[in-house]
Design an enzyme around this catalytic site. Structure first.
Site, short mmCIF file in Angstrom:
data_model
loop_
_atom_site.label_atom_id
_atom_site.label_comp_id
_atom_site.label_asym_id
_atom_site.label_seq_id
_atom_site.Cartn_x
_atom_site.Cartn_y
_atom_site.Cartn_z
N SER A 97 -16.88 8.13 1.32
CA SER A 97 -15.62 8.66 1.84
C SER A 97 -15.76 10.04 2.48
O SER A 97 -16.55 10.88 2.02
CB SER A 97 -14.64 8.76 0.66
OG SER A 97 -13.55 9.58 0.99
N GLU A 100 -13.76 12.22 1.99
CA GLU A 100 -13.34 13.15 0.94
C GLU A 100 -14.57 13.90 0.38
O GLU A 100 -14.43 14.99 -0.18
CB GLU A 100 -12.61 12.37 -0.16
CG GLU A 100 -11.97 13.18 -1.27
CD GLU A 100 -10.76 14.01 -0.86
OE1 GLU A 100 -10.19 13.78 0.23
OE2 GLU A 100 -10.38 14.91 -1.64
N TYR A 126 -12.33 12.81 -7.66
CA TYR A 126 -12.62 11.60 -6.86
C TYR A 126 -13.78 11.88 -5.90
O TYR A 126 -14.73 11.10 -5.78
CB TYR A 126 -11.37 11.18 -6.09
CG TYR A 126 -11.63 10.17 -5.00
CD1 TYR A 126 -11.68 8.81 -5.29
CD2 TYR A 126 -11.80 10.57 -3.67
CE1 TYR A 126 -11.91 7.88 -4.28
CE2 TYR A 126 -12.03 9.64 -2.66
CZ TYR A 126 -12.08 8.30 -2.97
OH TYR A 126 -12.31 7.38 -1.97
P1 NDP Z 1 -7.40 0.54 -2.77
O1 NDP Z 1 -6.96 1.61 -3.69
O2 NDP Z 1 -6.41 -0.18 -1.93
O3 NDP Z 1 -8.21 -0.57 -3.61
C1 NDP Z 1 -9.05 -0.20 -4.67
C2 NDP Z 1 -9.60 -1.46 -5.31
O4 NDP Z 1 -10.45 -1.09 -6.40
C3 NDP Z 1 -8.51 -2.37 -5.89
O5 NDP Z 1 -8.83 -3.70 -5.55
C4 NDP Z 1 -8.65 -2.15 -7.38
O6 NDP Z 1 -8.30 -3.28 -8.12
C5 NDP Z 1 -10.16 -1.94 -7.49
N1 NDP Z 1 -10.54 -1.35 -8.77
C6 NDP Z 1 -9.98 -0.28 -9.39
N2 NDP Z 1 -10.57 -0.07 -10.57
C7 NDP Z 1 -11.52 -1.03 -10.72
C8 NDP Z 1 -12.46 -1.35 -11.73
N3 NDP Z 1 -12.54 -0.65 -12.86
N4 NDP Z 1 -13.28 -2.41 -11.55
C9 NDP Z 1 -13.19 -3.16 -10.40
N5 NDP Z 1 -12.33 -2.91 -9.41
C10 NDP Z 1 -11.51 -1.85 -9.56
O7 NDP Z 1 -8.54 1.17 -1.83
P2 NDP Z 1 -8.90 0.87 -0.30
O8 NDP Z 1 -8.92 -0.57 -0.06
O9 NDP Z 1 -8.09 1.77 0.56
O10 NDP Z 1 -10.38 1.46 -0.24
C11 NDP Z 1 -11.52 0.65 -0.53
C12 NDP Z 1 -12.66 1.55 -0.92
O11 NDP Z 1 -12.96 2.44 0.13
C13 NDP Z 1 -12.42 2.43 -2.14
O12 NDP Z 1 -13.65 2.57 -2.82
C14 NDP Z 1 -12.00 3.77 -1.55
O13 NDP Z 1 -12.31 4.82 -2.45
C15 NDP Z 1 -12.89 3.79 -0.33
N6 NDP Z 1 -12.39 4.56 0.80
C16 NDP Z 1 -11.13 4.30 1.29
C17 NDP Z 1 -10.68 4.97 2.40
C18 NDP Z 1 -9.32 4.72 2.98
O14 NDP Z 1 -8.87 5.55 3.78
N7 NDP Z 1 -8.65 3.63 2.65
C19 NDP Z 1 -11.54 5.97 3.09
C20 NDP Z 1 -12.85 6.12 2.49
C21 NDP Z 1 -13.24 5.43 1.40
P3 NDP Z 1 -6.97 -3.41 -9.06
O15 NDP Z 1 -6.03 -4.27 -8.31
O16 NDP Z 1 -7.50 -4.07 -10.28
O17 NDP Z 1 -6.46 -2.02 -9.30
P1 GDR Z 2 -6.41 11.25 0.94
O1 GDR Z 2 -5.06 10.44 1.28
O2 GDR Z 2 -6.22 12.18 -0.19
O3 GDR Z 2 -6.91 11.82 2.23
O4 GDR Z 2 -7.37 10.08 0.42
P2 GDR Z 2 -3.55 10.73 0.98
O5 GDR Z 2 -2.78 9.88 1.91
O6 GDR Z 2 -3.24 10.60 -0.47
O7 GDR Z 2 -3.37 12.27 1.37
C1 GDR Z 2 -3.59 12.73 2.70
C2 GDR Z 2 -3.06 14.14 2.85
O8 GDR Z 2 -1.63 14.13 2.77
C3 GDR Z 2 -1.23 15.23 1.96
N1 GDR Z 2 0.10 14.98 1.40
C4 GDR Z 2 0.42 13.98 0.57
N2 GDR Z 2 -0.33 12.96 0.08
C5 GDR Z 2 0.30 12.06 -0.74
N3 GDR Z 2 -0.41 11.02 -1.22
N4 GDR Z 2 1.62 12.18 -1.08
C6 GDR Z 2 2.39 13.20 -0.61
O9 GDR Z 2 3.57 13.29 -0.94
C7 GDR Z 2 1.77 14.14 0.27
N5 GDR Z 2 2.22 15.24 0.92
C8 GDR Z 2 1.20 15.74 1.59
C9 GDR Z 2 -2.32 15.35 0.91
O10 GDR Z 2 -2.27 16.62 0.26
C10 GDR Z 2 -3.56 15.12 1.77
O11 GDR Z 2 -3.93 16.32 2.38
C11 GDR Z 2 -7.47 8.84 1.08
C12 GDR Z 2 -7.83 7.78 0.03
O12 GDR Z 2 -7.77 6.51 0.63
C13 GDR Z 2 -9.23 8.01 -0.50
O13 GDR Z 2 -9.60 6.94 -1.36
C14 GDR Z 2 -10.19 8.08 0.69
O14 GDR Z 2 -11.49 8.30 0.24
C15 GDR Z 2 -9.76 9.19 1.64
O15 GDR Z 2 -8.45 8.90 2.09
C16 GDR Z 2 -10.66 9.28 2.86
#
Ligand code: NDP
Ligand code: GDR
Length: 328
Positions: free
Chosen positions: A127, A129, A151
């Protein structure tokens, strides 16, 4: 027929990746946790072709069993506790799942592959992050990592462990450093979906305001459907590597609000948005913007959906879903 095992199948990316792999003729297996996962039906309805296997990233033997059942050519490790704000309050479980869970999966793959380490290709969901307090603008594969949340720290562990398995055992293990990617399937806890849901309700007269945290943070937001294509391309390369996937554009939360409210015809949102310290983070990632030159050149990957199209797509989807359920 190639076979793939996806962890995190119930998440946003798990669903898009399943659809992509099924369309390419893969046999797809998904790891699902819990004795009665509430998203079980969603997965069944969205991607009925996927075979679900029970397991948890913190339970090593369940991963070995899943690999033995799925017999995958490719493993996509998308499972994680992925909500950054939650990770401060639950740092240990985040470390166990998002960090140590990667090691469990790598080790399970190594044992499953036996003497033929290249039998299985592995993708780790790293990520942006991990860049945290950014040390370079834009951020690329070689940028020094400086995570700002439990995280982020857990993801750094998983990232380096993936590289270590590649270097130590010759595993075909790639790490995708993905910048924020969103969609109508995004969880409601993340800011883009929180905004699109609220804007739809405000437009329908069902709520008056939305309360957020830091409006000045900037993110490089793309569309999840584009990003899963990049994951797949990484595993089709002869050699494993690390790649940044990003749009190379950055926008603030204020710009997100501008586009989202504009989609429902509201040009001035100042009296509709409040701020509350409970949505501020102990340490913020202020600015993310990626450099995906390597992915463009080596994978031939470019994102198609722009920020403006993405935000409007999400708002429209929530407006339509609300109209279907409430008639407003
Ligand atoms: P989501 O939060 O939508 O999905 C996370 C998944 O992980 C869910 O299916 C959840 O299942 C599963 N999970 C949680 N805990 C466990 C566990 N103990 N064992 C097995 N599975 C588990 O994430 P995204 O689809 O958005 O992201 C996919 C991956 O990419 C994640 O690893 C995230 O950190 C990473 N990522 C995401 C980004 C984004 O912008 N979306 C950017 C960069 C990285 P359950 O239904 O059981 O909770
Ligand atoms: P992020 O996503 O932390 O980048 O992680 P998120 O959408 O939670 O926050 C993005 C930015 O928005 C600001 N923010 C708020 N965020 C949330 N959730 N709720 C609020 O009310 C709010 N107000 C302002 C946050 O401070 C932050 O700066 C996501 C996840 O998908 C991670 O798993 C992944 O790795 C990274 O993106 C890349």
């Amino acid at each position: 027929m190639p076979r793939a095992l996806i962890t995190g199948i119930t998440g946003q990316d798990g669903l898009y990746l399943s659809e992509l792999l099924l369309s390419k003729g893969y046999e797809v297996f998904g790891l699902i946790r819990g004795q009665a996962n509430p998203k079980f039906d969603l997965v069944r309805q969205t991607v009925p072709g996927v075979t679900l296997l029970t397991g948890d990233l913190t339970d090593f033997s369940s991963l070995v069993r899943a690999l033995e059942s799925a017999k995958p050519d490719e493993v996509y490790n998308l499972g994680a506790i992925s909500f950054v704000a939650y990770s401060w309050e639950n740092a240990m479980v985040t470390t166990d799942v998002t960090g140590k869970g990667v090691l469990n999966m790598l080790e399970a793959v190594r044992l499953y592959a036996g003497g033929d380490i290249r039998k299985v290709r592995f993708y780790q969901a790293s990520s942006s992050e991990m860049f945290g307090k950014v040390q370079e603008v834009p951020q690329r594969e070689s940028t020094l990592l400086w995570p700002r949340s439990p995280y982020g720290v857990a993801k750094v562990f998983g990232h380096y462990m993936t590289i270590n398995y590649r270097e130590s055992y010759g595993m075909h293990a790639s790490s995708g450093i993905l910048f924020n990617h969103e969609s109508p399937r995004r969880g409601p806890e993340f800011v883009t979906r929180k905004v699109s849901l609220a804007v739809a309700r405000i437009a329908a007269g069902l709520q008056d305001t939305i309360t957020l945290g830091n409006l000045d943070a900037k993110r490089d937001w793309g569309f999840a459907g584009d990003y899963v294509e990049g994951m797949w391309r990484m595993l089709q390369q002869d050699e494993p590597d690390d790649y940044v996937l990003s749009t190379e554009q950055t926008h603030s939360i204020r710009e997100l609000l501008d586009v989202a409210f504009d989609e429902v015809g509201i040009s001035d949102w100042s009296d509709k948005v409040g701020q509350d310290p409970r949505f501020m983070r102990p340490a913020e990632v202020e600015l993310l913007i990626g450099d995906s030159t390597k992915a463009h050149e080596k994978l031939g990957w470019t994102p198609k959906v722009t920020f403006d199209e993405l935000v409007r797509m999400m708002v429209r989807s929530d407006v339509e879903a609300l109209a279907a359920t409430t008639g407003r």
